[in-house]
Scaffold this motif. Sequence first.
Motif, PDB file in Angstrom:
ATOM      1  N   VAL A  79      41.149  89.729  30.884  1.00 23.75           N
ATOM      2  CA  VAL A  79      40.089  89.845  31.885  1.00 23.75           C
ATOM      3  C   VAL A  79      39.179  88.619  31.838  1.00 23.75           C
ATOM      4  O   VAL A  79      38.818  88.035  32.876  1.00 23.75           O
ATOM      5  CB  VAL A  79      39.269  91.132  31.662  1.00 23.75           C
ATOM      6  N   ILE A  80      38.815  88.196  30.625  1.00 29.77           N
ATOM      7  CA  ILE A  80      37.954  87.025  30.462  1.00 29.77           C
ATOM      8  C   ILE A  80      38.629  85.779  31.025  1.00 29.77           C
ATOM      9  O   ILE A  80      38.046  85.040  31.827  1.00 29.77           O
ATOM     10  CB  ILE A  80      37.624  86.818  28.969  1.00 29.77           C
ATOM     11  N   THR A  81      39.869  85.545  30.616  1.00 27.02           N
ATOM     12  CA  THR A  81      40.579  84.347  31.064  1.00 27.02           C
ATOM     13  C   THR A  81      40.852  84.385  32.565  1.00 27.02           C
ATOM     14  O   THR A  81      40.735  83.366  33.250  1.00 27.02           O
ATOM     15  CB  THR A  81      41.894  84.196  30.289  1.00 27.02           C
ATOM     16  N   GLY A  82      41.222  85.553  33.079  1.00 35.97           N
ATOM     17  CA  GLY A  82      41.494  85.678  34.510  1.00 35.97           C
ATOM     18  C   GLY A  82      40.287  85.302  35.359  1.00 35.97           C
ATOM     19  O   GLY A  82      40.417  84.598  36.369  1.00 35.97           O
ATOM     20  N   LYS A  83      39.116  85.754  34.957  1.00 33.03           N
ATOM     21  CA  LYS A  83      37.892  85.421  35.700  1.00 33.03           C
ATOM     22  C   LYS A  83      37.615  83.925  35.655  1.00 33.03           C
ATOM     23  O   LYS A  83      37.225  83.320  36.669  1.00 33.03           O
ATOM     24  CB  LYS A  83      36.713  86.208  35.130  1.00 33.03           C
ATOM     25  N   LEU A  84      37.789  83.317  34.492  1.00 33.46           N
ATOM     26  CA  LEU A  84      37.563  81.876  34.366  1.00 33.46           C
ATOM     27  C   LEU A  84      38.530  81.083  35.236  1.00 33.46           C
ATOM     28  O   LEU A  84      38.138  80.115  35.899  1.00 33.46           O
ATOM     29  CB  LEU A  84      37.715  81.459  32.904  1.00 33.46           C
ATOM     30  N   ARG A  92      40.524  78.459  42.109  1.00 31.44           N
ATOM     31  CA  ARG A  92      40.817  78.886  43.484  1.00 31.44           C
ATOM     32  C   ARG A  92      40.316  77.883  44.506  1.00 31.44           C
ATOM     33  O   ARG A  92      41.001  77.604  45.486  1.00 31.44           O
ATOM     34  CB  ARG A  92      40.206  80.268  43.735  1.00 31.44           C
ATOM     35  N   HIS A 111      48.993  85.699  32.917  1.00 26.59           N
ATOM     36  CA  HIS A 111      48.617  84.973  34.133  1.00 26.59           C
ATOM     37  C   HIS A 111      49.691  83.946  34.494  1.00 26.59           C
ATOM     38  O   HIS A 111      50.261  83.293  33.618  1.00 26.59           O
ATOM     39  CB  HIS A 111      47.286  84.227  33.948  1.00 26.59           C
ATOM     40  N   ARG A 126      40.114  82.041  37.995  1.00 22.39           N
ATOM     41  CA  ARG A 126      39.829  82.198  39.421  1.00 22.39           C
ATOM     42  C   ARG A 126      38.568  81.436  39.831  1.00 22.39           C
ATOM     43  O   ARG A 126      38.532  80.783  40.876  1.00 22.39           O
ATOM     44  CB  ARG A 126      39.671  83.683  39.759  1.00 22.39           C
ATOM     45  N   ARG A 127      37.537  81.515  39.016  1.00 16.37           N
ATOM     46  CA  ARG A 127      36.280  80.852  39.365  1.00 16.37           C
ATOM     47  C   ARG A 127      36.438  79.346  39.447  1.00 16.37           C
ATOM     48  O   ARG A 127      35.824  78.690  40.298  1.00 16.37           O
ATOM     49  CB  ARG A 127      35.205  81.223  38.338  1.00 16.37           C
ATOM     50  N   ASP A 174      48.233  87.897  38.057  1.00 11.23           N
ATOM     51  CA  ASP A 174      47.988  88.521  36.757  1.00 11.23           C
ATOM     52  C   ASP A 174      49.055  89.553  36.415  1.00 11.23           C
ATOM     53  O   ASP A 174      49.643  90.185  37.294  1.00 11.23           O
ATOM     54  CB  ASP A 174      46.617  89.219  36.751  1.00 11.23           C
ATOM     55  N   ARG A 187      36.482  93.793  24.093  1.00  8.43           N
ATOM     56  CA  ARG A 187      36.691  93.144  25.380  1.00  8.43           C
ATOM     57  C   ARG A 187      38.165  92.805  25.509  1.00  8.43           C
ATOM     58  O   ARG A 187      38.894  92.741  24.509  1.00  8.43           O
ATOM     59  CB  ARG A 187      35.829  91.883  25.516  1.00  8.43           C
TER      60      ARG A 187
END
Length: 246
Positions: free
Chosen positions: A91-96, A102, A122, A98-99, A110, A87
């Motif tokens: 990608v993992i941190t970026g999703k966390l 934001r 980031h 934003r969720r 990114d 993995r």
Amino acid sequence: MTPDDQVHGLSPQVMYEQFWLKEADQRRKMRMVKAAAGLVVGILLAYRFDLPAPPAVGLAAGLLVAGADMFWAWYSYEATAVWRGRRRGEVITGKLLRRKLRRLGYQVLDGRAVPGQASIDHLVIGPGGIWVVDNEAWDPETEIARYGDRLFLGEKYGTKVAKALVDASDSLAQVLSRESGIPVTIEPLLAVHGGRLRRTVTAEGLTLLKPRLVARWIVRGPRAEFDESQVELLARTAARVLRRMS
């Protein structure tokens, strides 16, 4: 061919996966032992507290123990996914980010290259300030800790890792301040995937923490008070002056 010959020359990640597969039968046997112990303890507790249907209580306790053990085994293995290359940490941190950020008025950029410095994963800009967030992965046995004022990654100093992010943050703060006309400071954070890190470690100007804690750290530790127009201006400026990494 001896076992040593078979693993000679393999990467630590491949060796870890091979040993994990080889130990699957042993984990299942130990899980059965733990479940049996849970069954016995559940029955004894049911009799002790006069609960109805002691065998059913014991069975439920045994299944609960087995399920917890299975989950822990899966979680421990999954925690090494980034280190094993299965993995991508960014990608993992970026999703966390934003969720969780934001909706609070934060913007996340990114994969940006800081002029004259290393690239960053980031850049977070919001009402509370600006943060640079990078990602790193270490093997499960690497202890990440602070001793005195020094950062240690296992038996090695973490000065090189810390300095790279601190310098990138300082350089970016100068660029954004000059280009936007808004004086800013930037705090560097490192999202740690794997390794042995209790919660957070701050040393040599860098804070290291688990990915799931990064957004909480940002919200709880504001460094500035930017209004909506300033956040927008800083985000546009950063998008303009920072080269996007492919």
